[in-house]
Scaffold this active site. Structure first.
Site, PDB file in Angstrom:
ATOM      1  CG  ASP A   8       6.075 -20.826   1.647  1.00  0.00           C
ATOM      2  OD1 ASP A   8       4.973 -20.517   2.251  1.00  0.00           O
ATOM      3  OD2 ASP A   8       7.400 -20.606   2.061  1.00  0.00           O
ATOM      4  CD  GLU A  39       1.830 -20.498   5.054  1.00  0.00           C
ATOM      5  OE1 GLU A  39       1.108 -20.469   6.186  1.00  0.00           O
ATOM      6  OE2 GLU A  39       1.973 -19.531   4.570  1.00  0.00           O
ATOM      7  CG  HIS A  69      -2.137 -19.238   4.577  1.00  0.00           C
ATOM      8  ND1 HIS A  69      -3.242 -18.498   4.350  1.00  0.00           N
ATOM      9  CD2 HIS A  69      -1.198 -18.450   3.975  1.00  0.00           C
ATOM     10  CE1 HIS A  69      -3.173 -17.494   3.674  1.00  0.00           C
ATOM     11  NE2 HIS A  69      -1.789 -17.334   3.292  1.00  0.00           N
ATOM     12  CG  HIS A 187       5.181 -15.043   4.690  1.00  0.00           C
ATOM     13  ND1 HIS A 187       3.877 -15.441   4.780  1.00  0.00           N
ATOM     14  CD2 HIS A 187       5.110 -13.689   4.455  1.00  0.00           C
ATOM     15  CE1 HIS A 187       2.980 -14.626   4.894  1.00  0.00           C
ATOM     16  NE2 HIS A 187       3.874 -13.296   4.570  1.00  0.00           N
ATOM     17  CG  HIS A 189       4.896 -17.771  -1.933  1.00  0.00           C
ATOM     18  ND1 HIS A 189       3.823 -18.264  -2.189  1.00  0.00           N
ATOM     19  CD2 HIS A 189       4.988 -17.881  -0.549  1.00  0.00           C
ATOM     20  CE1 HIS A 189       3.212 -18.651  -1.274  1.00  0.00           C
ATOM     21  NE2 HIS A 189       3.711 -18.613  -0.361  1.00  0.00           N
TER      22      HIS A 189
END
Length: 273
Positions: A8, A39, A69, A187, A189
């Site tokens: 991400d 995202e 997101h 997702h 992180h």
């Protein structure tokens, strides 16, 4: 074939790192395909035309994945409908959604199928159907096995599984083992040190991590979050302003059979100028 995938990308710090360093990383690792999850790219929430253009201008990315997101910005539904953006939304979102959750990208004669899936466990922001059935739906059409003559033959299949629960990610990894080249979790992180090649040849990692502020809470400044936890009063989310950026990425090498030969998990801390 080599694939370089970034977890991400979080806000401006993540974008600035890639703009300044991606060319050097490409020279070092020599990937055939470069992919990133975007995202959280626009101030930590969603993606905009301007932030996507910043990465497109580098001229290196082949595809972008997303997650829960994806619809946080008004423009996202237009961006995913424009195939020139190479932006995916999760394939297994419930209902009729714009855009698509998989695409084939090509470099010379090499063809890679990129798949974006989202988890069901602890993921209430977007309604989704089973990622297991979603994966089967795609693998009914594409394959890395030349003996499956009724399907479209691909040189490699890369899956970004955007999910919260480690157990769900692990189980989908074993379910996909031998049928896809890579299953990379995103997702949380937070990078996990469990990269491996599964028994039937699929490269797996529970979470790649993020490209974002190092001294932060998954990209966000911790000061307001501390106050929120102490008082129970919701605080404004701000991007961490630490000059150090954490890089979470993987490099996967595939053999001619479309299965993984090696997976390397990259985690570096770099101070931006």
């Amino acid at each position: 074939m080599k694939i370089l995938f970034f977890g991400d990308i979080f806000g401006r710090p993540g974008r600035n790192f890639l703009k300044d360093n991606l060319l050097d990383l490409k020279k070092k690792h020599k990937p055939d395909f470069v992919i990133a999850n975007v995202e959280n790219m626009a101030h930590g929430r969603g993606v905009t035309k301007n932030t996507l253009n910043e990465l497109n201008e580098i001229g290196i990315f082949d595809a972008y994945t997303s997650g829960d997101h994806i619809w946080d910005t008004e423009v996202a539904k237009e961006l995913v409908k424009d195939s020139s953006n190479a932006l995916l939304r999760p394939h297994n979102l419930s209902g009729k959604q714009p855009g698509k959750g998989h695409m084939v990208v090509q470099n010379g004669l090499k063809r890679l199928l990129v798949v974006n899936l989202i988890g069901e466990v602890f993921m209430d922001k977007l309604e989704a159907s089973s990622p297991f059935h979603g994966l089967d739906n795609i693998l009914d059409m594409y394959t890395i096995d030349p003996e499956e003559e009724e399907k479209e033959l691909i040189d490699g299949i890369f899956v970004d599984f955007h999910a919260e629960a480690t157990s769900e990610k692990r189980v989908l990894g074993f379910y996909a083992d031998g049928r896809v080249s890579v299953l990379a979790g995103t997702h949380t992180h937070v990078p996990t040190s469990d990269e491996q090649i599964l028994p039937k040849g699929t490269a797996y990692v529970t979470d790649v991590g993020m490209v974002g502020p190092y001294n932060s809470s998954i990209g966000l400044d911790a000061t307001g979050l501390i106050e929120e936890y102490l008082t129970g009063v919701k605080q404004k989310r701000e991007i961490g302003d630490d000059p150090s950026v954490e890089i979470g990425a993987i490099v996967v090498e595939l053999g001619k059979d479309g299965l993984a030969k090696n997976i390397e998990h990259i985690r570096e801390i770099i101070t931006l100028d």
